[in-house]
Design a protein around this motif. Structure first.
Motif, PDB file in Angstrom:
ATOM      1  N   UNK A  31      28.358  65.960 -42.470  1.00  0.00           N
ATOM      2  CA  UNK A  31      29.052  66.681 -41.407  1.00  0.00           C
ATOM      3  C   UNK A  31      28.519  68.116 -41.293  1.00  0.00           C
ATOM      4  N   UNK A  32      28.228  68.535 -40.053  1.00  0.00           N
ATOM      5  CA  UNK A  32      27.825  69.906 -39.765  1.00  0.00           C
ATOM      6  C   UNK A  32      28.750  70.444 -38.678  1.00  0.00           C
ATOM      7  N   UNK A  33      29.553  71.439 -39.024  1.00  0.00           N
ATOM      8  CA  UNK A  33      30.520  71.997 -38.074  1.00  0.00           C
ATOM      9  C   UNK A  33      29.979  73.286 -37.461  1.00  0.00           C
ATOM     10  N   UNK A  34      30.117  73.387 -36.144  1.00  0.00           N
ATOM     11  CA  UNK A  34      29.764  74.594 -35.418  1.00  0.00           C
ATOM     12  C   UNK A  34      31.057  75.249 -34.945  1.00  0.00           C
ATOM     13  N   UNK A  35      31.472  76.305 -35.624  1.00  0.00           N
ATOM     14  CA  UNK A  35      32.729  76.965 -35.316  1.00  0.00           C
ATOM     15  C   UNK A  35      32.565  77.881 -34.102  1.00  0.00           C
ATOM     16  N   UNK A  36      33.690  78.218 -33.425  1.00  0.00           N
ATOM     17  CA  UNK A  36      33.598  79.056 -32.218  1.00  0.00           C
ATOM     18  C   UNK A  36      32.993  80.432 -32.466  1.00  0.00           C
ATOM     19  N   UNK A  44      37.831  83.863 -23.207  1.00  0.00           N
ATOM     20  CA  UNK A  44      37.430  83.171 -24.435  1.00  0.00           C
ATOM     21  C   UNK A  44      36.797  84.146 -25.421  1.00  0.00           C
ATOM     22  N   UNK A  45      35.951  85.050 -24.934  1.00  0.00           N
ATOM     23  CA  UNK A  45      35.312  86.011 -25.827  1.00  0.00           C
ATOM     24  C   UNK A  45      36.340  86.959 -26.435  1.00  0.00           C
ATOM     25  N   UNK A  46      37.341  87.356 -25.633  1.00  0.00           N
ATOM     26  CA  UNK A  46      38.384  88.239 -26.174  1.00  0.00           C
ATOM     27  C   UNK A  46      39.156  87.545 -27.287  1.00  0.00           C
TER      28      UNK A  46
END
Length: 337
Positions: A60-65, A124-126
């Motif tokens: 598993x490879x997770x890409x977090x926000x 989303x960026x905030x």
């Protein structure tokens, strides 16, 4: 995903819950964009988002926000060449303003008229920025001396009645803007001013007008003010600073002993400011005649003050509407009366 070999051996898993009504996540048709902030720890895990990659070995490879590679996958139109998006290690120095402006222009050109998606991206960026601050606070409780607040009495006073949660609360310091301790600190500061200087004399509100010339003149073809929240807040802040000069340096209402103010945002995203002014002794308002010198609840004389009359009629009066003016804003479908 640059630099990853054998991409054909990987698959992408979208973090969706089939029990939820996915129609709620369709592209919005409204110009208003909002975000729901989930504070409960269990709900946060339930709505946690990420992009998960699995190799043939099921590793598993997770890409977090908060990873730089998350934004190109989530907003491919903003990053057509797979550039790195927002991440906590973005340098605050050494970034060319011209490069930033050019990047914004190219992003808007690639989006065409899809400005609603641009607003969603800003929200989303905030959230990412604020979430990173909260994560830092949560992981550095020892540095902020959270042990001083972890007693049983403190937990009970805070309303915690679950035995397994007593003493496990995450302490948010007063340096986090908008937190409980920040609001309490500001409230106590304001009450201290009242205790020393007396009750406020003037309550002043300044609202943002999206049709200000400074905003309209900077819009690009096809844009409306709601498509440029960055432009709106910049112009509003400039006018707010000018208002502070008028109040506290030029003394248009008299000399101000002290003041407090807050900037808020309306549902449509327009900022407004509320001021509480405490005047010095000889400038305090004590009779109706003094109030009449500052406040008028009637239309200005059209012949003496044509410009002021025009502004009041345009911004402070509603109507006519109904059969007299069926094209008024309040008569349009989907508008609020």
């Amino acid at each position: 995903l640059g630099g990853v070999d054998d991409l054909e051996e990987y698959r992408i898993e979208l973090n969706t819950d089939m029990r939820l009504d996915q129609r709620r996540y369709n592209v919005p048709i409204s110009s208003e964009v909002a975000a729901i902030w989930v504070e409960d720890s269990e709900l946060c895990k339930y709505f946690e988002r990420s992009i998960v990659l699995f190799g043939n070995d099921n590793k598993r490879y997770s890409t977090q926000p908060y990873y730089g590679c998350y934004d190109p996958l989530s907003y491919p139109l903003f990053f057509p060449r797979g550039e790195i998006g927002w991440h906590p290690e973005i340098p605050k120095k050494g970034v060319s303003l011209n490069e930033m402006l050019q990047s914004r222009r190219s992003g808007r050109q690639s989006l065409g008229n899809s400005y609603n998606e641009n607003n969603i991206y800003v929200v989303d960026m905030y959230i990412k920025v604020e979430s990173s601050r909260l994560d830092y606070i949560k992981k550095h409780q020892e540095q902020i001396r959270a042990d001083l607040y972890q007693g049983v009495v403190d937990s009970l006073q805070a309303g915690e009645n679950r035995a397994d949660e007593v003493g496990k609360r995450t302490i948010v310091p007063s340096s986090f803007i908008g937190g409980r301790r920040d609001r309490r600190r500001r409230y106590l500061d304001a009450m201290a001013l009242v205790q020393k200087y007396g009750k406020p004399n003037i309550f002043l509100t300044m609202t943002c007008n999206p049709n200000w010339d400074e905003i309209i003149s900077e819009l690009e073809p096809g844009q409306t003010p709601r498509d440029r929240p960055d432009l709106i807040v910049r112009v509003f802040r400039a006018k707010l600073e000018d208002l502070k000069i008028q109040l506290f340096k030029r003394h248009i209402f008299g000399k101000v002993a002290t003041y407090v103010y807050v900037v808020e945002f309306q549902k449509r995203g327009l900022p407004h400011a509320h001021f509480l002014l405490i005047m010095e002794g000889r400038y305090k308002l004590t009779c109706p005649e003094q109030y009449d010198c500052l406040i008028s609840a009637e239309l200005p004389d059209k012949s003496k003050y044509p410009e002021l009359y025009k502004m009041v009629v345009k911004h402070m009066m509603h109507g006519p509407c109904g059969v007299l003016n069926p094209k008024n804003v309040c008569m349009q479908k989907g508008s609020w009366a």
